[in-house]
Design a protein around this motif. Structure first.
Motif, mmCIF file in Angstrom:
data_model
loop_
_atom_site.group_PDB
_atom_site.id
_atom_site.type_symbol
_atom_site.label_atom_id
_atom_site.label_comp_id
_atom_site.label_asym_id
_atom_site.label_seq_id
_atom_site.Cartn_x
_atom_site.Cartn_y
_atom_site.Cartn_z
ATOM 1 N N ASP A 59 1.052 -1.027 -0.219
ATOM 2 C CA ASP A 59 -0.131 0.133 0.158
ATOM 3 C C ASP A 59 0.801 1.595 0.250
ATOM 4 O O ASP A 59 0.077 1.855 0.819
ATOM 5 N N THR A 60 1.954 1.328 -1.184
ATOM 6 C CA THR A 60 3.168 2.459 -0.976
ATOM 7 C C THR A 60 2.497 3.184 -1.705
ATOM 8 O O THR A 60 3.841 4.006 -2.158
ATOM 9 N N LYS A 61 1.382 2.782 -2.967
ATOM 10 C CA LYS A 61 1.261 3.612 -4.383
ATOM 11 C C LYS A 61 1.191 5.501 -3.520
ATOM 12 O O LYS A 61 0.241 5.248 -2.780
ATOM 13 N N PRO A 62 1.557 6.487 -4.820
ATOM 14 C CA PRO A 62 2.105 5.929 -5.642
ATOM 15 C C PRO A 62 3.492 5.708 -5.813
ATOM 16 O O PRO A 62 4.321 6.215 -6.360
ATOM 17 N N TYR A 63 3.788 5.681 -5.078
ATOM 18 C CA TYR A 63 5.831 5.664 -4.476
ATOM 19 C C TYR A 63 6.131 4.387 -4.818
ATOM 20 O O TYR A 63 7.305 3.612 -4.907
ATOM 21 N N LYS A 64 5.332 3.413 -4.541
ATOM 22 C CA LYS A 64 6.051 1.763 -4.914
ATOM 23 C C LYS A 64 6.548 1.637 -5.884
ATOM 24 O O LYS A 64 7.450 1.255 -6.028
ATOM 25 N N PRO A 65 7.234 2.006 -7.100
ATOM 26 C CA PRO A 65 7.472 1.704 -8.744
ATOM 27 C C PRO A 65 8.797 2.170 -8.356
ATOM 28 O O PRO A 65 9.796 1.468 -8.300
ATOM 29 N N TYR A 66 8.651 3.385 -8.058
ATOM 30 C CA TYR A 66 10.314 4.601 -7.401
ATOM 31 C C TYR A 66 11.239 3.353 -5.983
ATOM 32 O O TYR A 66 12.329 2.695 -5.692
ATOM 33 N N LEU A 67 10.387 3.175 -4.994
ATOM 34 C CA LEU A 67 10.700 1.794 -3.571
ATOM 35 C C LEU A 67 11.299 0.447 -4.376
ATOM 36 O O LEU A 67 11.921 0.118 -3.457
ATOM 37 N N ILE A 68 11.144 0.362 -5.002
ATOM 38 C CA ILE A 68 11.435 -1.226 -6.408
ATOM 39 C C ILE A 68 12.884 -0.795 -6.014
ATOM 40 O O ILE A 68 13.471 -1.588 -6.219
ATOM 41 N N PHE A 69 12.539 0.027 -7.538
ATOM 42 C CA PHE A 69 13.905 0.546 -7.832
ATOM 43 C C PHE A 69 15.584 1.056 -7.244
ATOM 44 O O PHE A 69 15.795 0.556 -7.443
ATOM 45 N N ALA A 70 14.393 2.489 -5.889
ATOM 46 C CA ALA A 70 15.612 2.995 -5.016
ATOM 47 C C ALA A 70 15.929 1.583 -4.034
ATOM 48 O O ALA A 70 17.149 2.144 -3.481
ATOM 49 N N LEU A 71 15.751 0.472 -4.109
ATOM 50 C CA LEU A 71 16.473 -0.673 -3.067
ATOM 51 C C LEU A 71 18.287 -0.917 -2.789
ATOM 52 O O LEU A 71 18.090 -1.968 -3.267
ATOM 53 N N THR A 72 18.358 -0.022 -2.518
ATOM 54 C CA THR A 72 20.093 -0.217 -2.504
ATOM 55 C C THR A 72 20.222 -0.827 -0.593
ATOM 56 O O THR A 72 19.136 -1.032 0.479
ATOM 57 N N ASP A 73 21.408 -1.785 -0.476
ATOM 58 C CA ASP A 73 22.146 -2.454 0.999
ATOM 59 C C ASP A 73 21.437 -1.093 2.059
ATOM 60 O O ASP A 73 21.108 -1.310 2.491
ATOM 61 N N GLU A 74 22.640 0.361 2.102
ATOM 62 C CA GLU A 74 21.642 0.852 3.022
ATOM 63 C C GLU A 74 20.909 1.830 2.651
ATOM 64 O O GLU A 74 19.639 1.827 3.707
ATOM 65 N N THR A 75 19.630 1.520 2.227
ATOM 66 C CA THR A 75 18.368 2.038 2.365
ATOM 67 C C THR A 75 17.242 1.031 2.566
ATOM 68 O O THR A 75 16.569 1.246 3.414
ATOM 69 N N TYR A 76 17.558 -0.042 1.948
ATOM 70 C CA TYR A 76 17.109 -1.437 2.559
ATOM 71 C C TYR A 76 17.421 -1.542 4.470
ATOM 72 O O TYR A 76 16.702 -1.391 5.208
ATOM 73 N N SER A 77 18.894 -0.749 4.744
ATOM 74 C CA SER A 77 19.043 -0.790 6.606
ATOM 75 C C SER A 77 18.101 -0.084 6.790
ATOM 76 O O SER A 77 17.603 -0.023 7.827
ATOM 77 N N LEU A 78 18.374 1.337 6.354
ATOM 78 C CA LEU A 78 17.377 2.469 6.571
ATOM 79 C C LEU A 78 16.053 2.353 6.708
ATOM 80 O O LEU A 78 15.393 2.775 7.989
ATOM 81 N N VAL A 79 15.554 1.750 5.927
ATOM 82 C CA VAL A 79 13.632 1.420 5.769
ATOM 83 C C VAL A 79 13.443 0.115 7.014
ATOM 84 O O VAL A 79 12.064 -0.089 7.714
ATOM 85 N N CYS A 80 14.021 -1.003 7.241
ATOM 86 C CA CYS A 80 14.329 -1.657 8.585
ATOM 87 C C CYS A 80 14.976 -1.514 9.508
ATOM 88 O O CYS A 80 14.420 -2.231 10.460
ATOM 89 N N SER A 81 14.983 -0.847 9.696
ATOM 90 C CA SER A 81 16.108 0.466 10.915
ATOM 91 C C SER A 81 15.016 -0.468 12.429
ATOM 92 O O SER A 81 14.941 0.289 13.177
ATOM 93 N N GLY A 82 13.606 0.505 12.294
ATOM 94 C CA GLY A 82 12.489 0.185 12.893
ATOM 95 C C GLY A 82 11.450 1.133 12.593
ATOM 96 O O GLY A 82 11.732 2.038 11.789
ATOM 97 N N ASP A 83 10.291 1.371 13.929
ATOM 98 C CA ASP A 83 9.358 1.372 13.199
ATOM 99 C C ASP A 83 9.162 3.451 13.706
ATOM 100 O O ASP A 83 10.809 4.482 14.185
#
Length: 230
Positions: free
Chosen positions: A91-115
């Motif tokens: 449910d991240t539309k309209p951001y989802k296409p870009y979020l999928i494209f821009a998922l790097t190691d460091e971005t993954y770390s920040l996104v998953c670092s907590g609420d």
């Protein structure tokens, strides 16, 4: 507030990405490819370590099949990243296409670092972190290309900067939380797979092991939480 929080969280990545981007731009320039190539690759490919590898692929005249296989090997870990992000990016539309494209190691770390804290819009935070990180990378790449064209700098050893960034991000995440079980599990799994499979083949087995371990740990946490609530 969401933008300020995203900017604050991405500052460690900014420090690393600008330096790494400079290194990439300089290496690319040393091979005869100028600012247009650096900008285009960082905007449309945006693959971090794969962009470093791509320099040799481009200059070495690698075939499309060789390039595809090398890309799969280098970025295979993103298959596991994507699986683990299915629920978080729901449910991240309209951001989802870009979020999928821009998922790097460091971005993954920040996104998953907590609420995110109260008052911060989570989905927008995901987008802004992803966008800011790519902007840092693009700026660094362009700077490196420009510097490489005007300065005579020895580029030997610059490619180690990617490893240095991974260490910085790991340290920042370690210091930001008191629960180090997932980090310890990841390091242990990687070391064991390295010893078993060797340096050239340990990446995929280690990612599979880490995914399984973290999934089990997540299930255990949910069980403990439900029991505590009950």
């Amino acid at each position: 507030m969401t933008f300020r929080y995203a900017l604050k969280r991405s500052i460690p990545v900014m420090a690393g990405y600008i330096v790494l981007g400079i290194g990439f731009g300089m290496l690319l320039g040393a091979k005869g490819y100028g600012i247009t190539w650096a900008l285009a690759m960082s905007v449309f490919i945006y693959a971090g370590s794969m962009q470093y590898v791509a320099i040799d692929l481009i200059t070495g005249g690698a075939s499309l099949i060789s390039a595809a296989l090398m890309t799969l090997m280098v970025n295979a870990r993103h298959l596991f990243y994507g699986i683990s992000m299915v629920e978080r990016y729901k449910d991240t539309k309209p951001y989802k296409p870009y979020l999928i494209f821009a998922l790097t190691d460091e971005t993954y770390s920040l996104v998953c670092s907590g609420d995110v804290p109260e008052g911060v819009e989570e989905k927008k935070y995901f987008f802004l972190v992803s966008l800011l990180n790519q902007i840092y990378w693009v700026i660094g790449s362009v700077m490196g290309s420009v510097l490489g064209s005007v300065l005579n700098i020895n580029t030997e050893g610059i490619d180690f900067s990617m490893t240095a960034l991974f260490l910085v991000v790991f340290t920042e995440q370690w210091m930001s939380t008191k629960d180090h079980r997932s980090a310890v599990a990841g390091v242990a799994a990687s070391v064991i797979c390295l010893l078993i499979f060797g340096a050239s083949a340990f990446l995929i087995p280690s990612m599979i092991s880490i995914t399984v371990i973290l999934t089990l740990m997540r299930g255990s946490k949910k069980t403990e939480s439900s029991q505590t609530t009950a």
